[in-house]
Design a protein around this motif. Structure first.
Motif, PDB file in Angstrom:
ATOM      1  N   ILE A  79       0.626  -1.157   0.026  1.00 21.01           N
ATOM      2  CA  ILE A  79      -0.102  -0.122  -0.010  1.00 21.01           C
ATOM      3  C   ILE A  79       0.937   1.270   0.029  1.00 21.01           C
ATOM      4  O   ILE A  79       1.805   1.309   0.888  1.00 21.01           O
ATOM      5  CB  ILE A  79      -0.829   0.105   1.101  1.00 21.01           C
ATOM      6  N   THR A  80       0.708   2.192  -0.936  1.00 20.31           N
ATOM      7  CA  THR A  80       1.226   3.374  -0.835  1.00 20.31           C
ATOM      8  C   THR A  80       0.633   4.356   0.063  1.00 20.31           C
ATOM      9  O   THR A  80      -0.439   4.788  -0.122  1.00 20.31           O
ATOM     10  CB  THR A  80       1.149   4.135  -2.405  1.00 20.31           C
ATOM     11  N   VAL A  81       1.460   5.016   0.935  1.00 19.39           N
ATOM     12  CA  VAL A  81       0.821   5.864   2.011  1.00 19.39           C
ATOM     13  C   VAL A  81       1.820   6.937   2.196  1.00 19.39           C
ATOM     14  O   VAL A  81       2.945   6.951   2.091  1.00 19.39           O
ATOM     15  CB  VAL A  81       0.202   5.014   3.078  1.00 19.39           C
ATOM     16  N   ASP A  82       1.241   7.966   2.594  1.00 14.40           N
ATOM     17  CA  ASP A  82       2.201   9.077   3.155  1.00 14.40           C
ATOM     18  C   ASP A  82       3.043   8.820   4.268  1.00 14.40           C
ATOM     19  O   ASP A  82       2.509   8.181   5.320  1.00 14.40           O
ATOM     20  CB  ASP A  82       1.210  10.477   3.365  1.00 14.40           C
ATOM     21  N   GLY A  83       4.340   9.140   4.153  1.00 15.61           N
ATOM     22  CA  GLY A  83       5.295   8.565   5.124  1.00 15.61           C
ATOM     23  C   GLY A  83       4.968   9.249   6.806  1.00 15.61           C
ATOM     24  O   GLY A  83       4.705   8.249   7.907  1.00 15.61           O
ATOM     25  N   THR A  84       4.521  10.291   6.789  1.00 12.92           N
ATOM     26  CA  THR A  84       4.385  10.991   8.271  1.00 12.92           C
ATOM     27  C   THR A  84       2.967  10.607   8.517  1.00 12.92           C
ATOM     28  O   THR A  84       2.860  10.240   9.857  1.00 12.92           O
ATOM     29  CB  THR A  84       4.327  12.424   7.895  1.00 12.92           C
ATOM     30  N   LYS A  85       2.145  10.354   7.791  1.00 15.04           N
ATOM     31  CA  LYS A  85       0.441  10.016   8.370  1.00 15.04           C
ATOM     32  C   LYS A  85       0.900   8.396   8.629  1.00 15.04           C
ATOM     33  O   LYS A  85       0.431   8.020   9.763  1.00 15.04           O
ATOM     34  CB  LYS A  85      -0.235  10.040   7.107  1.00 15.04           C
ATOM     35  N   PHE A  86       1.608   7.519   8.250  1.00 18.09           N
ATOM     36  CA  PHE A  86       1.833   6.105   8.462  1.00 18.09           C
ATOM     37  C   PHE A  86       2.574   6.052   9.943  1.00 18.09           C
ATOM     38  O   PHE A  86       2.137   5.475  10.786  1.00 18.09           O
ATOM     39  CB  PHE A  86       2.475   5.469   7.441  1.00 18.09           C
ATOM     40  N   ILE A  87       3.617   7.015  10.007  1.00 16.99           N
ATOM     41  CA  ILE A  87       4.303   7.032  11.243  1.00 16.99           C
ATOM     42  C   ILE A  87       3.658   7.251  12.471  1.00 16.99           C
ATOM     43  O   ILE A  87       3.614   6.863  13.561  1.00 16.99           O
ATOM     44  CB  ILE A  87       5.743   7.847  11.139  1.00 16.99           C
ATOM     45  N   THR A  88       2.740   8.578  12.248  1.00 12.80           N
ATOM     46  CA  THR A  88       1.851   8.887  13.229  1.00 12.80           C
ATOM     47  C   THR A  88       0.904   7.771  13.879  1.00 12.80           C
ATOM     48  O   THR A  88       0.921   7.691  15.123  1.00 12.80           O
ATOM     49  CB  THR A  88       1.208  10.235  12.682  1.00 12.80           C
ATOM     50  N   ASN A  89       0.332   7.299  12.851  1.00 11.19           N
ATOM     51  CA  ASN A  89      -0.851   6.147  13.252  1.00 11.19           C
ATOM     52  C   ASN A  89      -0.174   5.028  13.771  1.00 11.19           C
ATOM     53  O   ASN A  89      -0.669   4.327  14.680  1.00 11.19           O
ATOM     54  CB  ASN A  89      -1.554   5.668  11.847  1.00 11.19           C
TER      55      ASN A  89
END
Length: 115
Positions: A79-89
């Protein structure tokens, strides 16, 4: 269940901004399952003997960390996802579940010392 309140509020009130990663609730379920299993293994080790408590807790935490690394690798590979959003979640789930697990274990250790 308390850990799910903040993401649920974010999803309901700020859904247009997409603050949660795709499949967040699946990852939440995996996180809860992993932490519950580590907690149960650590609690069983606490009941077995005083010497086994540290070994089972560290072993369970190490296995949980390795399983999380595998889950993160599979997730990011597919899954391609924004890195900052992924790390935060991810850190929200990982750290809060770990804090909850440690607090429960400390409470059980204190109860054993009172006996």
């Amino acid at each position: 269940m308390l850990i799910a309140i903040v993401p649920l509020v974010l999803q309901v009130f700020f859904s247009s901004q997409q603050l949660l990663i795709p499949y967040f609730w699946l990852i939440y379920g995996l996180s809860a399952l992993l932490n519950l299993s580590v907690y149960l293994v650590s609690y069983w080790g606490m009941l077995t003997s005083d010497k086994a408590t540290v070994k089972t807790f560290l072993g369970g935490t190490s296995i949980k960390f390795l399983l999380w690394m595998i889950i993160v690798f599979i997730y990011l590979f597919n899954i391609t996802v924004d890195g900052t959003k992924f790390i935060t979640n991810f850190f929200y789930l990982y750290l809060l579940h770990s804090v909850f697990e440690i607090l429960c274990l400390l409470r059980n250790l204190r109860n054993q010392n009172l006996k």
